[in-house]
Design a protein around this motif. Structure first.
Motif, mmCIF file in Angstrom:
data_model
loop_
_atom_site.group_PDB
_atom_site.id
_atom_site.type_symbol
_atom_site.label_atom_id
_atom_site.label_comp_id
_atom_site.label_asym_id
_atom_site.label_seq_id
_atom_site.Cartn_x
_atom_site.Cartn_y
_atom_site.Cartn_z
ATOM 1 N N GLU A 87 43.251 -66.104 -16.514
ATOM 2 C CA GLU A 87 42.649 -64.768 -16.495
ATOM 3 C C GLU A 87 43.065 -63.991 -15.245
ATOM 4 O O GLU A 87 43.294 -62.780 -15.295
ATOM 5 N N ASN A 88 43.138 -64.704 -14.123
ATOM 6 C CA ASN A 88 43.551 -64.032 -12.876
ATOM 7 C C ASN A 88 44.973 -63.488 -12.991
ATOM 8 O O ASN A 88 45.252 -62.342 -12.645
ATOM 9 N N THR A 89 45.870 -64.298 -13.473
ATOM 10 C CA THR A 89 47.262 -63.847 -13.589
ATOM 11 C C THR A 89 47.428 -62.810 -14.703
ATOM 12 O O THR A 89 48.264 -61.903 -14.588
ATOM 13 N N GLU A 90 46.614 -62.959 -15.784
ATOM 14 C CA GLU A 90 46.674 -61.939 -16.844
ATOM 15 C C GLU A 90 46.195 -60.593 -16.318
ATOM 16 O O GLU A 90 46.750 -59.546 -16.663
ATOM 17 N N GLY A 91 45.167 -60.624 -15.459
ATOM 18 C CA GLY A 91 44.717 -59.372 -14.852
ATOM 19 C C GLY A 91 45.795 -58.752 -13.987
ATOM 20 O O GLY A 91 45.976 -57.522 -13.964
ATOM 21 N N HIS A 92 46.529 -59.611 -13.262
ATOM 22 C CA HIS A 92 47.639 -59.101 -12.461
ATOM 23 C C HIS A 92 48.720 -58.494 -13.353
ATOM 24 O O HIS A 92 49.317 -57.451 -13.010
ATOM 25 N N LYS A 93 48.924 -59.105 -14.498
ATOM 26 C CA LYS A 93 49.924 -58.567 -15.432
ATOM 27 C C LYS A 93 49.507 -57.182 -15.936
ATOM 28 O O LYS A 93 50.337 -56.263 -16.016
ATOM 29 N N GLN A 94 48.213 -57.022 -16.250
ATOM 30 C CA GLN A 94 47.743 -55.724 -16.736
ATOM 31 C C GLN A 94 47.843 -54.652 -15.647
ATOM 32 O O GLN A 94 48.183 -53.499 -15.929
ATOM 33 N N THR A 95 47.538 -55.058 -14.408
ATOM 34 C CA THR A 95 47.693 -54.105 -13.296
ATOM 35 C C THR A 95 49.148 -53.682 -13.141
ATOM 36 O O THR A 95 49.457 -52.502 -12.945
ATOM 37 N N ALA A 96 50.048 -54.637 -13.234
ATOM 38 C CA ALA A 96 51.479 -54.323 -13.143
ATOM 39 C C ALA A 96 51.915 -53.423 -14.285
ATOM 40 O O ALA A 96 52.743 -52.512 -14.106
ATOM 41 N N HIS A 97 51.331 -53.657 -15.461
ATOM 42 C CA HIS A 97 51.681 -52.816 -16.607
ATOM 43 C C HIS A 97 51.228 -51.373 -16.389
ATOM 44 O O HIS A 97 51.939 -50.411 -16.737
ATOM 45 N N SER A 98 50.042 -51.206 -15.802
ATOM 46 C CA SER A 98 49.561 -49.847 -15.507
ATOM 47 C C SER A 98 50.497 -49.149 -14.523
ATOM 48 O O SER A 98 50.823 -47.963 -14.676
ATOM 49 N N ILE A 99 50.919 -49.880 -13.503
ATOM 50 C CA ILE A 99 51.869 -49.307 -12.537
ATOM 51 C C ILE A 99 53.180 -48.942 -13.228
ATOM 52 O O ILE A 99 53.769 -47.889 -12.973
ATOM 53 N N TYR A 100 53.604 -49.822 -14.116
ATOM 54 C CA TYR A 100 54.857 -49.576 -14.850
ATOM 55 C C TYR A 100 54.760 -48.285 -15.656
ATOM 56 O O TYR A 100 55.678 -47.440 -15.630
#
Length: 496
Positions: A87-100
């Protein structure tokens, strides 16, 4: 993750009631900022596996749960700790996606801000308008110059007719401001000197002494100088006239002037010789002596007074004679011709300079618009490349997130496996596979890029042609100005 700057550029300027010129429209194009954004660096930051492991106490939790043989050996799904890691890394992925997505929006906004189509439309309209404005300015100047040249031609015809009629082959003598100041100054000097000299001579015959002598000298000097000057200024100049009657009038004026100068100064000398103690009317006595014995002066100083007065009178007369051209009427014609000639030459030079400034300004604006298009096209290509790199960076970042997730799971599982008394679950040997988010297409329609390239080349070629057209219009305007001179040729100098 580093914060992203959201920049907006809102232009709330009010429309001016004054229509912008074509050159101003072109200048507005390449005077604008190319984009309203600041470049950013290090968009996606890698996960620090060691730090995350410490913060989540993965080694401690793995050892604790392993000592209790948890999770069970037959469990096939992730346990609570593993779920928190994912969940922690998935949250990081979603944050990166928002930045993208935000970065994609910035790139798309920058591409839109280049606004090629609007610039193409303005250039297609403004560039020919600039040539048209130049032609209109040249036509207005040509009309103005035509009127001035016609006025000059009429003045030349009048001048040459006068020269031919009176058989004059020389240019007119015109008085400059400096020359007039000199002549007026000369009259003033003559007046002051004559007053001073006559006053000292007349003091002897005046009961009031030097003051009385100066008062009488002032009146005689003013009359002597001014009358002599105006005699030379007008009637005596008639001696130079071709008309015999006027020449005779000039000769008679010269004789009368000389007689007047002699009589006036003789009268002044007789006034000097009348003793101040004789109880008679000085004016009547001087007039009687002048009539009965005009040359009956008994003192040398009286003759000196006559001579000085006549010399000053002649100098004043010559000063008046040379104030203007010796031939009466020629000065006015020469001045009118010279004024018309100066107005025409000055207007021609001013119009040529104005057209040269408009030509240079228009050429500079068009060349600037051409350079601006080249810069924007280069930025367009750069933005497309960087947009593609952004997508690739997001793909690489998701790979890093997957590797970091497996590294974190490995830390927990190894700590758990070391202290277990029972076999570890089978899924401890299975790597986690990240559910990747697909990226936006990086390549736009190749035909769009080719169409843009052709459009930019076409507009740049149009600007080049319009610059050449402006130069051609300038050459045509200067030729048309010369044609006005050919239409009204100058009269040959020296025509008599």
């Amino acid at each position: 993750m580093p914060p992203l700057e959201t920049l907006t550029d809102i232009d709330m300027t009010q429309s001016s009631p004054k229509k912008k010129s074509a050159i101003s429209k072109l200048r507005d194009l390449f005077g604008q900022a190319q984009h309203p954004y600041k470049p950013s660096t290090q968009i996606f930051l890698d996960l620090d596996v060691d730090r995350v492991a410490r913060d989540m106490r993965l080694s401690e939790l793995g050892a604790e749960r392993g000592a209790a043989d948890r999770p069970d050996s037959d469990v096939t799904i992730l346990d609570d700790v593993e779920h928190r890691i994912v969940e922690n890394t998935e949250g990081h992925k979603q944050t990166a996606h928002s930045i993208y997505l935000e970065q994609l929006h910035i790139y798309d906004a920058r591409l839109t801000a280049l606004n090629f189509e609007e610039r193409f439309a303005i250039i297609r309209q403004a560039a020919p308008e600039a040539v048209g404005d130049f032609g209109a300015e040249a036509a207005m100047g040509r009309d103005e110059l035509f009127g001035l040249r016609r006025r000059l031609n009429e003045s030349e015809a009048e001048r040459e007719a006068f020269r031919s009629k009176h058989r004059i082959t020389r240019p007119g003598h015109l008085s400059t401001p400096g020359k007039m100041i000199f002549k007026i100054g000369l009259l003033a000097v003559l007046f002051v000197i004559e007053v001073a000299v006559n006053g000292s001579f007349l003091a002897k015959a005046n009961q009031s002494g030097i003051l009385g002598g100066l008062s009488v000298a002032f009146v005689f000097a003013a009359f002597n100088i001014l009358v002599s000057y105006f005699c030379g200024l007008v009637p005596i100049r008639l001696l130079n006239h071709r008309n015999w009657l006027l020449k005779f009038v000039g000769l008679m004026s010269l004789i009368l002037y000389l007689a007047l100068a002699v009589v006036l100064n003789l009268a002044l000398a007789h006034v000097r010789e009348i003793p101040p103690d004789i109880l008679v009317d000085v004016d009547r006595e001087a007039l009687r002596r002048l009539i009965e014995a005009p040359f009956g002066l008994h003192e040398l100083q009286s003759w000196l007074l006559v001579g000085i007065g006549i010399v000053f009178s002649v100098v004043a007369m010559v000063d008046g004679l040379m104030t203007f051209d010796p031939y009466i009427g020629y000065t006015a014609l020469e001045r009118r011709w010279q004024t018309a000639n100066d107005r025409y030459r000055n207007a021609k030079d001013e119009l040529n300079e104005r057209l040269r400034d408009i030509r240079d300004d228009a050429a500079e604006a068009m060349n600037g618009a051409e350079r601006d298009l080249a810069i924007r096209r280069s930025e367009y290509d750069s933005l497309l490349v960087n947009r593609g790199r952004l997508s690739q960076k997001f793909v690489d970042h998701q790979n890093q997130i997957e590797r970091a997730t497996n590294a974190l799971l490995q830390i927990y599982r190894e700590a758990n496996r070391r202290v277990r008394s029972t076999p570890a679950p089978a899924h401890f040997t299975t790597s986690y596979v990240l559910d990747r988010i697909p990226v936006e297409p990086t390549d736009r329609d190749p035909d769009d890029k080719e169409r843009l390239r052709r459009s930019v080349d076409e507009i740049q070629a149009l600007l080049t042609r319009q610059v050449e057209a402006v130069h051609a219009a300038f050459d045509a305007a200067t030729r048309s100005y010369k044609e006005i001179d050919e239409l009204f040729p100058e009269a040959p100098h020296g025509k008599g």
